[in-house]
Motif scaffolding. Structure first.
Motif, short mmCIF file in Angstrom:
data_model
loop_
_atom_site.label_atom_id
_atom_site.label_comp_id
_atom_site.label_asym_id
_atom_site.label_seq_id
_atom_site.Cartn_x
_atom_site.Cartn_y
_atom_site.Cartn_z
N SER A 50 0.81 -1.22 0.00
CA SER A 50 0.00 0.00 0.00
C SER A 50 0.85 1.27 0.00
CB SER A 50 -0.94 0.03 1.21
OG SER A 50 -1.70 1.21 1.17
N SER A 51 0.57 2.13 -0.96
CA SER A 51 1.13 3.49 -0.96
C SER A 51 0.23 4.32 -0.05
CB SER A 51 1.10 4.07 -2.38
OG SER A 51 1.80 3.22 -3.26
N GLY A 52 0.56 5.59 0.08
CA GLY A 52 -0.35 6.48 0.82
C GLY A 52 0.26 7.12 2.05
N ALA A 53 1.54 6.79 2.38
CA ALA A 53 2.14 7.40 3.58
C ALA A 53 2.28 8.91 3.39
CB ALA A 53 3.50 6.76 3.86
N VAL A 54 2.82 9.31 2.24
CA VAL A 54 3.05 10.74 2.00
C VAL A 54 1.71 11.47 1.95
CG1 VAL A 54 3.98 12.42 0.36
CG2 VAL A 54 5.25 10.31 0.82
N ALA A 55 0.75 10.88 1.23
CA ALA A 55 -0.57 11.52 1.14
C ALA A 55 -1.21 11.63 2.52
CB ALA A 55 -1.45 10.73 0.18
N SER A 56 -1.09 10.59 3.35
CA SER A 56 -1.66 10.65 4.71
C SER A 56 -0.98 11.73 5.54
CB SER A 56 -1.45 9.33 5.46
OG SER A 56 -2.25 8.35 4.92
N GLY A 57 0.34 11.82 5.41
CA GLY A 57 1.11 12.81 6.17
C GLY A 57 0.66 14.22 5.84
N ARG A 58 0.36 14.42 4.54
CA ARG A 58 -0.05 15.75 4.09
C ARG A 58 -1.32 16.22 4.81
NH1 ARG A 58 0.82 14.87 -1.47
NH2 ARG A 58 3.01 15.40 -1.33
#
Ligand SMILES: Nc1ncnc2c1ncn2[C@@H]1O[C@H](COP(=O)(O)OP(=O)(O)O)[C@@H](O)[C@H]1O
Ligand SMILES: N[C@@H](CCC(=O)OP(=O)(O)O)C(=O)O
Length: 359
Positions: A50-58
């Motif tokens: 799963s991607s999404g770490a950067v997007a979640s952090g934002r």
């Protein structure tokens, strides 16, 4: 489930689980987890990338505009990954399923020993009925040490674990034969072997939060299918996408797998960045080596040793125009190989069992 897979790797792109305003789409994550839980309960082994770490952090912190791109990504991923894995963990717990966070860097796959360590780690999780949730460790992977994107990572994991299928969930229905936004473009439902003009259909633009884009996705998919694994690209924003796909009831793109290759060949296929030596072949040797017949690389076809290597190293094999032909494990070092250039009746430099054809 009609497709009959026993082990699948599912890759979820940032766009699938991020809303247009940048906030994580918890409803969609929950819906995906519900499907994965269903699939697991039917006895299918599941690995989630799963991607999404950067997007979640934002969604959690405001970053100063003065901060450079690399440190911003580190900061956002460090904060966002915690939120992402907690969200998965809570939703899986509702099904009495445990998930595990596995964060990796390219370094973790750099040689056979590291590769096997990683493989053991994932296998022990699967044996204990845990769903691994894998992501790149964006906090420590920077620039040249990074994977192209999580599609590359997912392809590597699918090959390493000998999965039956790799399912890539993006925000489009599959690969279109034109711009997906233009009326008249249609999803290419089946891709068999190397399609020379595939890249010409694909626009270079990426989706809002994506990293690699569709070109890297299709290159990786062709490579993984060549190793004997079915690859599916489907729309992760559609309801019941995974269940419909596994029941063979979904319009999407499927890369037809070739005959399955051995575990060692799968490792070699993904080891281009670990290669030390570079060996150039003449056109005759290239034709024989890529004919699909079981042929080893003999010194008679070598015209140049461009970079040195030791016995046991992974080497790149290139043609007269410097295009990559394949990768292999050297049976002896570059000193001996140089002495034997162009000579007949010499021991193979790369045995067929340890040669991966990139063509
Ligand atoms: N021919 C094509 N067919 C499908 N998608 C395409 C094509 N050409 C370009 N794309 C773009 O590729 C995007 C998906 O890639 P990417 O941004 O890397 O997504 P993800 O975040 O899911 O990894 C789509 O949103 C689409 O805009
Ligand atoms: N590791 C990054 C995602 C990188 C990536 O490849 O993203 P995507 O193209 O959306 O699959 C993250 O978790 O934000």
């Amino acid at each position: 489930m009609k497709l009959g897979y026993k082990k699948i790797v599912v890759k979820v792109g940032s766009n699938v689980i991020t809303q247009a305003n940048g906030l994580p789409d918890e409803a969609r994550i929950k819906h995906l987890v519900n499907q994965l839980a269903d699939i697991k309960k039917q006895g299918i082994e599941v690995i989630l990338v799963s991607s999404g770490a950067v997007a979640s952090g934002r969604s959690l912190i405001k970053v100063s505009e003065k901060q450079d791109a690399v440190t911003t990504r580190q900061l956002l991923a460090a904060i966002g990954q915690v939120k992402l894995i907690n969200t998965y963990s809570n939703f899986f717990a509702a099904h009495n399923i445990q998930c595990a966070q596995v964060l990796v860097t390219k370094e973790d796959f750099r040689d056979r020993a590291h590769y096997l360590n990683m493989k053991n780690c994932l296998q022990i999780l699967l044996q204990n009925e845990v769903i691994p949730v894998v992501n790149e460790n964006d906090v420590v992977s920077v620039t040249e040490l990074m994977f192209t994107d999580n599609d590359e990572l997912a392809g590597l994991i699918a090959s390493m674990l000998n999965a039956d299928a790799l399912i890539i969930l993006s925000n489009v229905n599959g690969i279109y034969n034109g711009d997906p936004k233009i009326e008249g473009s249609a999803v290419i439902e089946e891709i068999n072997g190397s399609v020379a003009n595939l890249a010409s259909f694909i626009q270079t633009g990426k989706s809002q939060f994506g990293r690699g884009g569709m070109i890297t996705k299709s290159t990786m998919a062709q490579k993984v299918a060549k190793l004997g694994i079915s690859v599916h690209i489907a729309n992760g924003t559609k309801d019941d996408v995974l269940i419909s796909l596994l029941n063979n009831d979904l319009v999407h793109t499927r890369f037809v797998p070739e005959k399955s290759k051995s575990g060692k060949k799968k490792w070699i296929a993904h080891s281009e960045t670990a290669a030390t030596g570079v060996v150039k072949l003449n056109d005759g040797a290239k034709t024989v080596l890529t004919s699909g017949k079981a042929t080893s690389l003999l010194p008679v076809g070598i015209i140049e040793i461009q970079t040195d290597f030791l016995k046991g190293d992974i080497i790149k094999i290139i043609d007269e125009k410097n295009n990559l032909i394949g990768l292999g494990i050297a049976e002896y070092g570059s000193d001996k190989a140089r002495e034997r250039i162009g000579q007949k009746k010499q021991k193979a430099l790369v045995h067929y069992d340890y040669f991966y054809s990139a063509i």
